[in-house]
Design a protein around this motif. Structure first.
Motif, mmCIF file in Angstrom:
data_model
loop_
_atom_site.group_PDB
_atom_site.id
_atom_site.type_symbol
_atom_site.label_atom_id
_atom_site.label_comp_id
_atom_site.label_asym_id
_atom_site.label_seq_id
_atom_site.Cartn_x
_atom_site.Cartn_y
_atom_site.Cartn_z
ATOM 1 N N ARG A 166 0.872 -1.172 0.000
ATOM 2 C CA ARG A 166 0.000 0.000 0.000
ATOM 3 C C ARG A 166 0.908 1.221 0.000
ATOM 4 N N VAL A 168 -6.545 3.636 -5.280
ATOM 5 C CA VAL A 168 -7.641 3.436 -4.330
ATOM 6 C C VAL A 168 -8.375 4.745 -4.075
ATOM 7 N N ALA A 215 -9.499 7.023 -9.004
ATOM 8 C CA ALA A 215 -9.823 5.855 -8.187
ATOM 9 C C ALA A 215 -10.379 4.731 -9.050
ATOM 10 N N ASN A 216 -9.899 3.506 -8.752
ATOM 11 C CA ASN A 216 -10.326 2.279 -9.426
ATOM 12 C C ASN A 216 -9.782 2.159 -10.856
#
Length: 486
Positions: A388, A412, A429-430
């Motif tokens: 992460r 994320v 995001a995504n």
């Protein structure tokens, strides 16, 4: 009176406080139960002294950005910051010699240097300020002044200072420095009233200190001076960083200031003081900072306990205990310490064994700080690793390349600006991208909130040394990969 420049010495591994304190994130950065680190408390203490306009910090160059992270939220007065960045540790004499020569050149030979270890706790700030004021008067007369703590009990883990004849301004000439005593000797010294704990805090005029180096440790002074001539310096409006040349710093003798100067000089004075001081040298000392419940337990984090007494428990996840007494339990994401509280000083032996084994838990945590943010290793196995990654607003990783691994990036939250080979584009995001081995790439955050992403690495070698760094906005030198194909 001369200009006062506090010099914070931030280094060491703090092995008795493993698994929280580690080589890459040592004791000064530990958060105490009130949420502040020892380094932050030292910085605030230095800023609170009268007429302080600039603070010098000597630390490892890999810890500079983490140090700034600790300082900046607390630097409300805008105190200017100087850094001397060591490529590796060389003990306190080289660090203090470098500080003295740097201050003499930049701010004058009559400036006073107040040397402060970054890993001590001082709770009586008024008494500290008064002790500094007394020490400054003695330093102005040419004395190398050390702070001697009035012992509250016979302690065998500290060195002592024996007081000599009294001087003006509440100080004494130092009769001698003495090593850690046995328990009977420590009790006799406490009863006798002539001995003080050696706190490793000093106040000295720079010209007096340099003169004593020339007399007692010229090889240290000469080697440090030669290193400074070959070191690079960069400065901004409120900040200066002097990065010591690794090749020449390696030639500097590894020796403490006590052995190099203090034990030999005739110009050493001591100021006795009571500061509410602790070196936070073990988990037992940390335990005393927390309030106890009705069973004598001191806990940080969520616990469910049955028939548990006099234990210290520090954890970020739920800890359940049954039938325990007088234990130290410290749980981190990758290591768990369980120790008899009476033997908490022996934790350093565990850290030493891990170092000998080359175990990464000696050196670093799963979460690692970088100038641009942090990364956390979530899981790893044969030929894969999952991280992460958090990138601060307007921060950027270096433009780099890997020989042996590919990387898959999934955003994320936040926005990412990605350089992938010849292309540069934005990801929200995504959304994701795939980085092939051998392809130059860079990740940056153009937004105003943190960028959080997941990185999946695949390849036959996933070591952090498999990197070729081309450019970097933080001034880190270009890096060639030393990774070898397994």
């Amino acid at each position: 009176m001369s200009t006062l420049i506090p010099c914070i010495i931030a280094g060491g591994a703090g092995t008795r406080l493993w698994p929280v304190s580690r080589e890459a994130m040592p004791k000064p950065f530990m958060r105490l139960p009130d949420g502040e680190s020892l380094l932050q408390k030292t910085f605030v203490r230095a800023c609170g002294l009268e007429d302080v306009q600039r603070i010098l910090t000597v630390t490892n160059r890999e810890m500079c950005f983490r140090t700034l992270d600790d300082y900046r939220p607390l630097n409300q007065a805008g105190v200017a910051l100087d850094f001397i960045l060591e490529p590796f540790g060389r003990n306190t004499a080289p660090a203090i010699a470098a500080a003295a020569l740097h201050v003499a050149q930049k701010y004058g030979e009559d400036a006073q240097l107040l040397v402060l270890p970054a890993d001590h706790l001082i709770q009586d700030l008024d008494a500290f300020a008064q002790a500094v004021a007394r020490a400054r008067k003695l330093a102005e007369q040419g004395w190398l002044v050390t702070f001697g703590l009035v012992p509250s009990h016979p302690e065998t883990a500290f060195g002592y200072i024996e007081k000599g004849p009294a001087l003006v301004n509440g100080g004494h000439r130092v009769a001698r420095f003495v090593e850690k005593p046995d328990s009977a000797t420590a009790q006799a010294w406490v009863d006798g009233g002539l001995h003080l704990w050696n706190a490793g805090i000093f106040c000295m005029r720079v010209d007096s200190l340099v003169q004593q180096f020339q007399i007692h440790a010229p090889q240290v002074l000469g080697a440090v001076d030669s290193c400074l001539e070959r070191s690079r310096c960069k400065s901004g409006d409120q900040e200066l960083q002097l990065e010591l040349d690794p090749e020449h710093f390696a030639l500097v003798p590894d020796i403490s200031i006590d052995y190099a100067i203090m034990e030999h000089s005739e110009q050493v004075a001591v100021v006795p003081c009571e500061l509410g001081w602790s070196d936070i040298g073990s988990w037992q000392a940390v335990r005393q900072l927390c309030p106890a419940d009705s069973q004598g337990n001191r806990c940080t984090g969520e616990t469910v306990l049955h028939d548990v007494n006099n234990c210290y428990i520090d954890s970020t996840r739920l800890v359940a205990g049954i039938g325990l007494d007088d234990l130290i339990i410290v749980d981190t994401p990758d290591a768990l310490l369980i120790a008899d509280a009476k033997r908490s000083q022996e934790v350093r032996l565990i850290a030493g064994q891990l170092k000998l084994q080359g175990h990464d838990a000696y050196r670093s945590h799963r979460t690692v700080s970088r100038p641009w943010g942090t990364y956390t290793v979530l899981e790893e196995g044969l030929h894969f690793k999952i991280k992460r990654i958090t990138v601060r607003p307007n921060a950027s990783l270096s433009l780099q390349m890997h020989h042996h691994r590919s990387e898959h990036w999934i955003v994320v939250s936040g926005m990412a600006r990605v350089t992938n080979g010849d292309e540069t584009f934005l990801l929200n995001a995504n959304e994701s991208t795939f980085i092939k081995p051998g392809r130059a790439h860079r990740l940056s955050n153009p937004g105003v909130i943190d960028l959080i992403m997941i990185e999946v690495q695949s390849g036959e070698y996933l070591g952090e040394d498999d990197i070729v760094r081309f450019t970097d906005i933080y001034g880190r030198a270009p890096k060639s990969s030393t990774a070898k194909r397994p």
